[in-house]
Design a protein around this motif. Structure first.
Motif, short mmCIF file in Angstrom:
data_model
loop_
_atom_site.label_atom_id
_atom_site.label_comp_id
_atom_site.label_asym_id
_atom_site.label_seq_id
_atom_site.Cartn_x
_atom_site.Cartn_y
_atom_site.Cartn_z
N THR A 1 0.82 -1.21 0.00
CA THR A 1 0.00 0.00 0.00
C THR A 1 0.85 1.26 0.00
O THR A 1 1.96 1.28 0.51
CB THR A 1 -0.97 0.05 1.21
N GLN A 2 0.24 2.29 -0.60
CA GLN A 2 0.88 3.60 -0.58
C GLN A 2 0.00 4.56 0.18
O GLN A 2 0.23 5.76 0.19
CB GLN A 2 1.02 4.07 -2.03
N ASP A 3 -1.04 3.99 0.79
CA ASP A 3 -2.02 4.81 1.48
C ASP A 3 -1.49 5.21 2.85
O ASP A 3 -1.36 4.39 3.75
CB ASP A 3 -3.32 4.00 1.61
N GLY A 4 -1.16 6.49 2.97
CA GLY A 4 -0.57 6.98 4.21
C GLY A 4 -1.43 6.70 5.43
O GLY A 4 -0.93 6.56 6.54
N PHE A 5 -2.73 6.62 5.21
CA PHE A 5 -3.62 6.41 6.34
C PHE A 5 -3.47 5.00 6.91
O PHE A 5 -3.35 4.82 8.12
CB PHE A 5 -5.07 6.66 5.92
N ILE A 6 -3.45 4.04 6.03
CA ILE A 6 -3.27 2.65 6.48
C ILE A 6 -1.93 2.52 7.19
O ILE A 6 -1.81 1.90 8.24
CB ILE A 6 -3.32 1.68 5.28
#
Ligand code: ADP
Ligand code: MG
Length: 689
Positions: free
Chosen positions: A612-617
């Protein structure tokens, strides 16, 4: 009462009174109530803690490779278990001599010789010694204060006849019951009593995992105190005065001119956030807004618009960044945008020559310097703003509590409060936003500028490093640039530097026709800037760097990043580092080189980053791993106000206490105040940071 003398080691723990002792709740419990057979723990081990007993049949000091003590015990059924110590005293050898009967408690794991306990807790007991009925509380402590002495102090506190009255109920009758119907909450006094002295009638599991009604009561108390104080802070802010700006850009002003020749079109997210800002700035009270947006989402331009709006109203704006490189980059970018309109930017960092620093400070103090960019040199005592209207704090989570308080001080000092805009690429998970940051409006940029392609992340074992080096030419042929990030070596800055220099030299040798640059923390600020500038201009093709490039650096043409010993970095560091690529339209790649001996945690971290590149995760994972203390900056866990609430799993509780705190403050202000004093006392200062 516990004596007030400072020679009392309990003072070190802040346990000055019976009240303090009673509020020093156990951090966990040990379950000594059950005894297992060695056979059963050998068959079902896997991290779980167990208690067994047996007779010592062997004791040996070994050197393989380190000096260690090995003990083997055998229980009544004839099964054997290894116990191992890496540090030990002669007294322990004596206590655990062959023939002694021991009760041991610890985690069973697979060791060199078979199932073993490393550093178990040991007690010499007779084989028929009885087991305790109740869980044993364990208290947080500090060097020189034993569990026993804490327990004694707490026992003594409970003998104090006045103690109970200190925990009298102050909330209106039934208010908690109505708000938390299913929880079956005990009174505060009962809760405290139960948690220090759980009895066999209490459900041990819920005592241990902090879901017992007694824990619920304490968690609610803590959360309420926090919510009340945050709302007070908010009410206080709304009652202050600050520069009230127009909702529309000033006619022929800097902002209007700039908007007409904007270098690109704002994304929908950026526009929305800009609307948030401009309406905040039109309020008579100071803005306190956090702009969250993943790395590369384009926060800078939005902040720049707000700064221009502020200048148009005749006030100064300041932009503060945590590192000189980042500040320099803002300086350069904003100069490009603003210089054509005749706006000079004042540059202020710690590394300026004394003469230049004086000049900058003078210009800030006279009000002539309208837009100021720099590092935390901006909030030092010697800096006085004539009319500061807006302070932008980039990568705010990188500043420590001390600096945040300093900034607040600076802002409090002036008559008219300035507006504050904080920016962060580290998303704050919802539970944190609701608790620690409740007096903060949050805007989110949740899309990247168009034309970006996601970064492909590859995990490659470090023994294939040569292949990776050979592969660099591919990217270089396409005219792209490369970051090569050297490993973090926390123990030694010298070693870290050495690795960077070695890498720099070996890459130069391997790729003789390529211009390689080197940047690290030991360079002087102007040297760093020169290297960075050469990279921005494309004069350097491969930039070998230590973690100094972690935040905010923006070179869209760089499309490959190699991170050596990626396993040594944490989630957010890797995420930030990787965010340096994928800023242009070209396909970007991030190669995480890892050594073959990965811990489970490191493996999971690298895999998450690949997926993932999703900063939130990534931030949620980080929170789960490290706890909120670190995400919040240097706010130490011991100073935090939520010692007993698990922010991961208590959304419901947080939501409900928030509602209740509003009700309490509105209907029962005196009770709210009393509650606050009971729970926060001297720690209230931390709220401001
Ligand atoms: P961050 O949010 O990480 O601070 P920056 O503000 O540094 O990101 O922006 C990253 C890059 O994207 C910069 O080069 C910036 O000029 C560019 N950028 C920002 N907004 C847009 C947009 N709407 N369209 C195209 N490029 C943009
Ligand atoms: Mg930035």
């Amino acid at each position: 009462m516990v004596s007030k003398s400072s020679s009392n080691p309990l003072e070190k723990l802040g346990l000055h009174s019976s009240l303090d002792c009673a509020l020093h709740l156990p951090i966990r419990y040990e379950d000594e109530t059950k005894l297992s057979t060695i056979a059963s723990v050998i068959n079902s081990f896997g991290g779980a803690s167990a208690q067994v007993q047996g007779t010592v049949i062997r004791q040996e000091v070994m050197y393989r490779p380190r000096r260690q003590l090995l003990i083997v015990i055998r229980d009544e059924e004839g099964d054997e278990l290894f116990l191992r110590w890496l540090n030990f005293y002669p007294s322990q050898q004596k206590q655990m001599a062959v023939g002694q009967h021991l009760r041991v408690r610890g985690d069973v794991r697979d060791g060199y010789y078979g199932p073993e306990m490393v550093h178990p807790a040991v007690r010499a007991v007779s084989p028929d010694a009885s087991l305790p009925n109740n869980l044993t509380p364990v208290y947080s402590t500090t060097a020189g204060v034993s569990q026993l002495s804490i327990r004694k102090a707490i026992d003594k506190a409970f003998k104090d006849a006045d103690l109970e009255s200190l925990f009298s109920e102050i909330f209106p009758k039934d208010i908690l019951k109505n708000c938390f119907p299913g929880l079956n909450l005990p009174s505060l006094w009962e809760a405290i009593h139960t948690l220090h002295h759980p009895s066999r009638h209490d459900d041990m599991e819920s005592i241990q995992n902090r879901t017992h009604p007694a824990w619920r009561r304490i968690q609610i108390e803590e959360l309420l105190a926090q919510q009340i104080s945050l709302q007070q802070a908010r009410a206080k802010r709304l009652s202050r005065r600050s520069v009230q700006m127009n909702l529309k850009p000033k006619k022929d002003g800097i902002l209007e001119k700039f908007l007409l020749q904007l270098p690109f079109q704002l994304t929908g997210s950026q526009q929305r956030v800009w609307q948030d800002l401009i309406s905040d700035l039109a309020q008579p009270y100071p803005m306190n807004r956090l702009l969250q947006g993943d790395v590369g989402s384009g926060k800078t331009i939005v902040a720049a618009l707000a700064a221009m709006h502020c200048l148009d109203h005749g006030y100064q704006a300041a932009i503060m960044a945590p590192t000189e490189i980042l500040a320099e980059q803002h300086y350069r970018k904003l100069s490009i945008w603003l210089q054509p309109m005749g706006i000079e930017i004042v540059w202020l960092t710690g590394s300026l020559k004394a003469k230049d620093k004086k000049a900058a400070q003078a210009s800030i103090a006279s009000g002539e310097g309208r837009l100021v960019i720099g590092t935390h040199a901006l909030i030092q005592d010697s800096v006085e703003f004539a009319r500061l209207g807006l302070a932008v704090i980039d990568e705010q989570h990188r500043f420590g509590v001390k600096q945040r308080l300093q900034l607040q001080q600076k802002i409090d000092d002036v008559e008219i409060d300035c507006h504050q805009l904080m920016m962060s690429a580290t998303p704050i998970p919802r539970t944190l936003a609701m608790t620690f940051y409740a007096d903060l409006e949050v805007s989110v940029i949740d899309e990247l500028p168009p034309g970006r392609t996601p970064v492909v992340t590859k995990l490659i074992k470090s023994d294939r490093r040569d292949e990776v080096v050979a592969g660099l030419s591919e990217q270089l042929k396409l005219g792209r640039q490369i970051y090569w990030v050297c490993p973090l070596i926390e123990e030694s800055e010298v070693l870290q530097l050495q690795t960077a220099v070695d890498t720099y030299e070996s890459l130069q040798l391997a790729l003789p026709n390529v211009k390689v640059g080197l940047i690290h923390g030991r360079l002087k600020a102007d040297e760093k800037n020169a290297v960075m500038q050469a990279f921005v201009l494309g004069e350097i093709q491969i930039l070998v760097a230590t973690t100094v490039i972690e935040v905010g650096v923006d070179v869209p043409n760089a499309s490959l990043m190699v991170i050596e010993h990626a396993e040594r970095f944490g989630y957010s560091q890797l995420h930030q580092l990787r965010g340096r690529v994928g800023r242009g339209s070209a396909q970007s790649i991030c190669i995480l080189l890892y050594s073959s001996q990965l811990s489970m945690a490191a493996k999971e971290r690298l895999q998450t980053l690949r997926e993932t590149q999703d900063g939130f995760i990534i931030a949620e994972k980080d929170l789960a791993l490290r706890g909120p203390g670190e995400l919040l900056g240097s706010r130490q866990s011991g100073d935090g106000m939520l010692r007993f609430v698990d922010l991961q799993n208590e959304h419901d509780l947080i939501e409900k206490t928030k509602e209740l705190s509003v009700q309490l403050l509105n209907q029962y202000p005196e009770i709210s105040q009393k509650h606050l004093e009971r729970w926060l006392g001297h720690r209230a200062d931390f709220l401001k940071a």
